[in-house]
Design a protein around this motif. Structure first.
Motif, short mmCIF file in Angstrom:
data_model
loop_
_atom_site.label_atom_id
_atom_site.label_comp_id
_atom_site.label_asym_id
_atom_site.label_seq_id
_atom_site.Cartn_x
_atom_site.Cartn_y
_atom_site.Cartn_z
N PRO A 84 9.48 19.23 22.84
CA PRO A 84 8.24 20.14 23.34
C PRO A 84 8.93 21.57 23.98
O PRO A 84 7.97 22.60 23.50
N LEU A 85 9.82 21.33 24.78
CA LEU A 85 10.29 22.63 25.37
C LEU A 85 10.75 23.53 24.18
O LEU A 85 10.63 24.76 24.15
N ASP A 86 11.42 22.94 23.33
CA ASP A 86 12.21 23.77 22.39
C ASP A 86 11.02 24.30 21.31
O ASP A 86 11.38 25.38 20.77
N ALA A 87 10.24 23.69 21.21
CA ALA A 87 8.94 23.94 20.41
C ALA A 87 8.21 25.20 21.07
O ALA A 87 7.93 26.28 20.30
N LEU A 88 7.77 24.85 22.27
CA LEU A 88 6.73 25.77 22.79
C LEU A 88 7.52 27.22 23.28
O LEU A 88 6.89 28.31 23.36
N ALA A 89 8.89 27.11 23.74
CA ALA A 89 9.37 28.17 24.29
C ALA A 89 9.62 29.45 23.22
O ALA A 89 9.18 30.55 23.62
N PRO A 90 9.94 29.19 21.90
CA PRO A 90 10.03 30.08 21.11
C PRO A 90 8.64 30.96 20.74
O PRO A 90 8.56 32.01 20.47
N LEU A 91 7.34 29.90 20.81
CA LEU A 91 6.38 30.52 20.49
C LEU A 91 5.94 31.48 21.79
O LEU A 91 5.31 32.67 21.55
N ALA A 92 6.05 31.14 22.90
CA ALA A 92 5.87 31.99 24.13
C ALA A 92 6.68 33.02 23.94
O ALA A 92 6.07 34.12 24.36
N LEU A 93 7.87 33.14 23.53
CA LEU A 93 8.72 34.36 23.37
C LEU A 93 8.32 35.12 22.31
O LEU A 93 8.22 36.38 22.46
N GLY A 94 7.66 34.40 21.35
CA GLY A 94 7.12 35.34 20.26
C GLY A 94 5.90 36.15 20.75
O GLY A 94 5.75 37.36 20.22
N ALA A 95 5.26 35.40 21.44
CA ALA A 95 4.09 36.07 22.00
C ALA A 95 4.43 37.41 22.90
O ALA A 95 3.78 38.52 22.92
#
Length: 380
Positions: free
Chosen positions: A340-351
């Motif tokens: 979940p950290l691997d998945a959510l971190a890129p989304l947060a960085l993309g935002a």
């Protein structure tokens, strides 16, 4: 046995190649699928983890009951299918499905190959992981070379994914025909009920605090891999395709000196000191990348970042296996719980990139080396 070892190392090479094609082509993928570039860079990495969040940990824990030969071959076949779907995708939904399918397939193939190689020589974990990381670095280095060759032929990232799928099928056939892999991994020879066994094994592994701490550190190194490349490519969007390929190659080439030195002097390395020095160098490099988008300066910073990451990952990964020796599948199952950290971190960085620009996202990736340094400081 040498041929078999080569086939196992090739899995790591293939994964870095296949998983690196779309992040390194984030701008082209965004144009093909008509999506915002900054958001696409983060979404690509998040999609790799979308399905793995739910299935990878129990799948790897269950894999202790399955022979390495068939678990590895099956994982590689699914990986090949995922690459083919990505290459054929014309809509964002099918593209996301393909990358989501790729995630657990990659986890299964890597767990089989890496676990078998590392536990074959438990006294040389750092050296083995350094060699595995070198195989991965060569896969990363092959990404810009492959994309440049395809561009010269008038092809793009779709052809790259198709080629990766063909290689995955070839490796699946090699593993399936290797009788030396036709055995249960360590810890997989009990007679417990299959469902309860998976749950009990996960509870057993989660009781090891050192394993949890180092698994978190390893998870943070993921931000310094394809995630970083995707945002650097967006950051350097004004440069030519050749200049961007050169910058990414500088990052990959930076891995080589550190890995060669670790392979040669692994037994002399002070893990804590090496991790602290490497984490400091990584933080400084990320700051330079965030402040300056000139290709030459960015390439130099990426080279230093690659050299520091070449120590951060293998030393942290070796500590995870040492925390639960002889149970590589469970070690990787615990690591998968951090998906979940691997998945959510890129989304947060993309935002963050969409809001403040890619330079802000690159600066935020600095939490990775800082977190690893804290793990080194607090470990025994």
């Amino acid at each position: 046995m040498r041929r078999l070892a080569l086939a196992l190392f090739a899995v790591v090479f293939l994964d870095e190649l296949a998983s690196g094609v779309t992040p390194a082509s984030a701008g082209d993928v965004a144009r093909d699928l008509v999506l915002p570039a900054g958001l696409t860079a983060g979404a690509i990495i998040a999609a790799f983890h979308a399905l793995a969040i739910f299935v990878e940990a129990p799948l790897l824990a269950w894999s202790e009951r399955v022979t390495v030969r068939w678990f590895s071959a099956g994982s590689l076949i699914v990986l090949a299918v995922a690459c083919a779907l990505a290459a054929l995708a014309r809509e964002p939904v099918l593209f996301v499905i393909a990358l989501a399918l790729y995630g657990p397939a990659s986890g299964g193939a890597l767990s089989s190959a890496e676990g078998l190689l590392v536990e074959a020589r438990p006294a040389e974990r750092e050296r083995t992981i350094a060699r595995l990381t070198l195989a991965g670095a060569l896969g990363d280095l092959a990404v810009p070379a492959l994309l440049a060759a395809l561009a010269w032929l008038g092809l793009g990232w779709r052809a790259g994914m198709a080629a990766a799928g063909i290689v995955a099928l070839a490796l699946a056939a090699t593993h399936a025909s290797s009788r030396a892999l036709d055995r249960l991994p360590p810890g997989g020879d009990d007679d417990e009920d299959e469902t309860s066994s998976v749950l009990e094994r996960l509870r057993f592994a989660l009781g090891h605090r050192a394993l949890l701490a180092w698994s978190a550190a390893v998870s943070l190194t993921g931000l310094l891999d394809e995630v970083l490349v995707a945002f650097v490519v967006i950051r350097l969007d004004a440069a030519s395709a050749l200049e961007r390929a050169f910058a990414v190659a500088a990052w990959t080439v930076g891995f080589l000196p550190g890995l060669f030195l670790l392979d040669r002097y692994a037994e002399r390395v002070d893990t804590r000191r090496a991790l602290l020095v490497a984490a400091s160098a990584a933080c400084a490099s990320l700051l330079v990348l965030a402040l300056d988008a000139h290709v030459a300066i960015a390439s130099a910073a990426l080279f230093v970042l690659g050299a520091s990451t070449s120590l951060l990952y293998p030393l942290s990964e070796a500590r995870t296996y040492a925390s639960l020796p002889g149970r590589p599948a469970l070690v990787n199952a615990v690591g998968a719980l951090f998906t979940p950290l691997d998945a959510l971190a890129p989304l947060a960085l993309g935002a963050l990139a969409l809001w403040l620009g890619p330079e802000a996202a690159i600066a935020a990736i600095g939490v990775a080396p800082i977190g690893i340094a804290l793990a080194a400081l607090t470990s025994r």
